[in-house]
Design a protein around this motif. Structure first.
Motif, PDB file in Angstrom:
ATOM      1  N   ASN A  91      99.253-101.806  15.679  1.00  0.00           N
ATOM      2  CA  ASN A  91      98.443-100.767  15.021  1.00  0.00           C
ATOM      3  C   ASN A  91      98.877 -99.375  15.462  1.00  0.00           C
ATOM      4  OD1 ASN A  91      97.014-102.657  13.643  1.00  0.00           O
ATOM      5  ND2 ASN A  91      95.269-102.662  15.064  1.00  0.00           N
ATOM      6  N   MET A  92      99.186 -99.248  16.755  1.00  0.00           N
ATOM      7  CA  MET A  92      99.625 -97.931  17.231  1.00  0.00           C
ATOM      8  C   MET A  92     101.089 -97.664  16.878  1.00  0.00           C
ATOM      9  SD  MET A  92      96.927 -96.482  18.163  1.00  0.00           S
ATOM     10  CE  MET A  92      97.656 -94.937  18.703  1.00  0.00           C
ATOM     11  N   GLU A  94     102.380 -98.453  14.169  1.00  0.00           N
ATOM     12  CA  GLU A  94     102.274 -97.979  12.780  1.00  0.00           C
ATOM     13  C   GLU A  94     101.949 -96.478  12.757  1.00  0.00           C
ATOM     14  OE1 GLU A  94      99.160 -99.929  10.584  1.00  0.00           O
ATOM     15  OE2 GLU A  94     100.094 -99.369   8.673  1.00  0.00           O
ATOM     16  N   LYS A  95     101.027 -96.061  13.601  1.00  0.00           N
ATOM     17  CA  LYS A  95     100.677 -94.627  13.632  1.00  0.00           C
ATOM     18  C   LYS A  95     101.842 -93.778  14.135  1.00  0.00           C
ATOM     19  CE  LYS A  95      95.761 -95.171  13.756  1.00  0.00           C
ATOM     20  NZ  LYS A  95      94.529 -95.218  14.514  1.00  0.00           N
ATOM     21  N   ASP A  96     102.545 -94.291  15.141  1.00  0.00           N
ATOM     22  CA  ASP A  96     103.707 -93.544  15.664  1.00  0.00           C
ATOM     23  C   ASP A  96     104.735 -93.302  14.562  1.00  0.00           C
ATOM     24  OD1 ASP A  96     102.532 -93.766  18.150  1.00  0.00           O
ATOM     25  OD2 ASP A  96     103.899 -95.330  18.876  1.00  0.00           O
ATOM     26  N   LYS A  98     104.005 -93.544  11.047  1.00  0.00           N
ATOM     27  CA  LYS A  98     103.485 -92.932   9.808  1.00  0.00           C
ATOM     28  C   LYS A  98     102.963 -91.510   9.983  1.00  0.00           C
ATOM     29  CE  LYS A  98     102.833 -97.323   7.520  1.00  0.00           C
ATOM     30  NZ  LYS A  98     101.969 -98.367   6.972  1.00  0.00           N
ATOM     31  N   THR A  99     102.336 -91.211  11.112  1.00  0.00           N
ATOM     32  CA  THR A  99     101.788 -89.857  11.283  1.00  0.00           C
ATOM     33  C   THR A  99     102.895 -88.798  11.248  1.00  0.00           C
ATOM     34  OG1 THR A  99      99.834 -90.668  12.431  1.00  0.00           O
ATOM     35  CG2 THR A  99     100.440 -88.365  12.842  1.00  0.00           C
ATOM     36  N   SER A 102     104.294 -88.426   7.722  1.00  0.00           N
ATOM     37  CA  SER A 102     103.390 -87.748   6.780  1.00  0.00           C
ATOM     38  C   SER A 102     103.428 -86.228   6.985  1.00  0.00           C
ATOM     39  CB  SER A 102     101.961 -88.268   6.949  1.00  0.00           C
ATOM     40  OG  SER A 102     101.410 -87.755   8.147  1.00  0.00           O
ATOM     41  N   LEU A 428      98.916 -86.432  16.684  1.00  0.00           N
ATOM     42  CA  LEU A 428      99.121 -87.572  17.589  1.00  0.00           C
ATOM     43  C   LEU A 428      98.033 -87.626  18.663  1.00  0.00           C
ATOM     44  CD1 LEU A 428     103.026 -87.494  17.973  1.00  0.00           C
ATOM     45  CD2 LEU A 428     101.654 -89.142  16.677  1.00  0.00           C
ATOM     46  N   ASP A 431      95.305 -89.522  17.068  1.00  0.00           N
ATOM     47  CA  ASP A 431      95.642 -90.958  16.977  1.00  0.00           C
ATOM     48  C   ASP A 431      95.486 -91.666  18.325  1.00  0.00           C
ATOM     49  OD1 ASP A 431      96.408 -90.662  14.360  1.00  0.00           O
ATOM     50  OD2 ASP A 431      98.569 -90.811  14.724  1.00  0.00           O
ATOM     51  N   ASN A 432      95.811 -90.953  19.405  1.00  0.00           N
ATOM     52  CA  ASN A 432      95.956 -91.598  20.715  1.00  0.00           C
ATOM     53  C   ASN A 432      94.812 -91.319  21.688  1.00  0.00           C
ATOM     54  OD1 ASN A 432      98.828 -92.956  20.996  1.00  0.00           O
ATOM     55  ND2 ASN A 432      99.084 -91.133  19.740  1.00  0.00           N
TER      56      ASN A 432
END
Ligand code: G6P
Ligand code: MN
Length: 440
Positions: A91-92, A94-96, A98-99, A102, A428, A431-432
């Motif tokens: 899950n993280m 993915e954020k690393d 996609k963020t 984007s 980030l 996100d984190n």
């Protein structure tokens, strides 16, 4: 030969079955007494753990197999820790990816802003792991494969300066070597590499064969004319094939040395950005591919009670290397591996305290790296910039410094613009929240 107790941290990983398989095929080189799988995710650990019991019952019944989510069980009486944790899981990851994408910059597991985010997450858990292992197994060797290895290696060196039994390693150099060996139809074990750089940021200068002949010129010629594929191309997803293909472009632009595939994010950030899709990244590919395949296969094996018919669980470069590295230390074999070590003059015109990736002879006292000497201005410039990024990332973590984090991201070649760096950093941080120290 001494029989070793090992623990695999991140035992519920998709990489674990291949590593376990490698353990069962290297018992003459690396004898085992007990294998413990440790993960904080109980569900994943159970599936892989039950598979492990069947595999060892069939291939190495004398070896005790345990799986657990209890770190006291995991870290007690251990000779070798094989560490491959992924803080925050897919899950993280993915954020690393996609963020940053984007916001118009490279989003990748270990490179650029994604690697920075993952780095700040990994440091905390890695430091805790080292402390716990030292409390329960003061003499154990810690072999670390946790990413981003460059940042993790630097952080551990800074936080545990007295440590002599932590070795950080990456499988990409050996993946590349195996792929070269196929191109020239040669046994990979007879090839001796010369390599320099940082993790995921380095080059092969020479590939010597057993007669002493350097095969690098021939390899460069083959790749610049015919392209480049991973040795196991049939099993690779599209994104990996594209990644290997760019090696040809890098060689045309910079023909001195054979580059690590990861350099493409730094050398062609605009091109790579245009190829990456912020809606669908490598994480999606892994979830739909390796993740499904490995867990379905392990469940099938457990249901059938045998792993003998499995084509999915096989030896791979990653698993073989992990076990061969441990064997080389355990039995003082002094084989050559590309590993991450403190520079201390190996590359004479880089800072002594940088953690460089180079070839080393690996024995009971750890790596004895081979000297590289001076490197050219282009490579020195690239590496110093990347090293400054890594160092500032580690300092941002230790000092909980927003300013250093912003400096780190601004220096990174995949970002460059300070306003973009600030935007990405702020995103980030959101996100984190659960993982990072609060940056002030
Ligand atoms: C190579 C690198 C690793 C990285 C992995 C990602 O093996 O050396 O550091 O984690 O690729 O692979 P994946 O298939 O998960 O994208
Ligand atoms: Mn790696």
């Amino acid at each position: 030969m001494k029989k070793n107790n090992i623990v695999l941290v991140g035992g519920g990983s998709t990489w674990t079955p291949g590593i376990l398989k490698a353990m069962t095929t290297h018992l003459e080189e690396f004898a085992l007494n007990k294998v413990v799988l440790y993960d904080i995710d109980e569900d994943r650990q159970e599936v892989i753990g039950e598979f492990a019991k069947i595999l060892f019952k069939e291939e190495a019944p004398d070896v005790e197999v345990v799986y657990t989510t209890d770190k006291n069980i995991a870290y007690t009486d251990v000779d070798f820790v094989f560490c491959q944790m992924r803080t925050g899981g897919f899950n993280m990851r993915e954020k690393d990816e996609k963020t940053p994408l984007s916001l118009g910059v490279i989003g990748q597991e270990t490179c650029g802003a994604g690697g920075f985010a993952y780095g700040l997450r990994s440091i905390r858990d890695m430091v805790e792991m080292v402390k716990e292992v030292r409390r329960l197994s003061p003499e154990a060797w810690i072999l670390n494969y946790t990413n981003p290895a460059a940042i993790v290696a630097l952080a551990l060196d800074k936080i545990f300066p007295e440590e002599e039994r932590i070795l950080n390693i990456c499988d990409q150099p050996v993946n590349l070597l195996r792929s070269y060996s196929k191109l020239i139809n040669h046994d990979v074990n007879d090839l001796e590499p010369v390599y320099f750089g940082l993790n995921h940021f380095g080059w092969f200068t020479n590939i010597f064969d057993e007669t002493g002949k350097d095969r690098a010129p021939e390899l460069k010629e083959i790749i610049t004319t015919g392209g480049f594929k991973p040795v196991d191309a049939e099993q690779r997803d599209q994104s990996w094939l594209e990644t290997y293909a760019v090696v040809k472009d890098m060689l045309i632009d910079f023909p001195d040395y054979l580059p690590n595939t990861y350099l493409q994010y730094y050398l062609y950030p605009e091109y790579k950005l245009s190829q990456l899709n912020p809606e669908k990244t490598r994480t999606d590919e892994v979830r739909e591919g390796r993740e499904k395949k490995v867990f379905e296969e392990c469940r099938r094996i457990v249901a059938n009670g045998t792993a003998r018919d499995s084509k999915v669980v096989h030896n791979d470069a990653h698993g073989d290397m992990m076990v061969e590295v441990a064997a080389s230390i355990a039995n003082n074999l002094r084989k050559t591996f590309v590993v991450i070590v403190k520079n201390n003059g190996i590359i004479s015109n880089l800072p002594n305290d940088s953690m460089v990736e180079v070839a080393a002879s690996l024995g009971a006292n750890g790596p004895a790296p081979y000297a590289v000497g001076e490197i050219g201005t282009f490579y020195k410039g690239l590496i110093e910039n990347q090293y400054a990024f890594e160092k500032l990332t580690v300092e941002a973590y230790i000092e909980e410094s927003y300013g250093k984090a912003l400096q780190a991201l601004t220096l990174n070649r995949t970002i460059v613009d300070a306003k973009k760096a600030r935007q990405v950093l702020d995103a980030l941080i959101k996100d984190n929240k659960e993982y990072w120290p609060e940056l002030r």
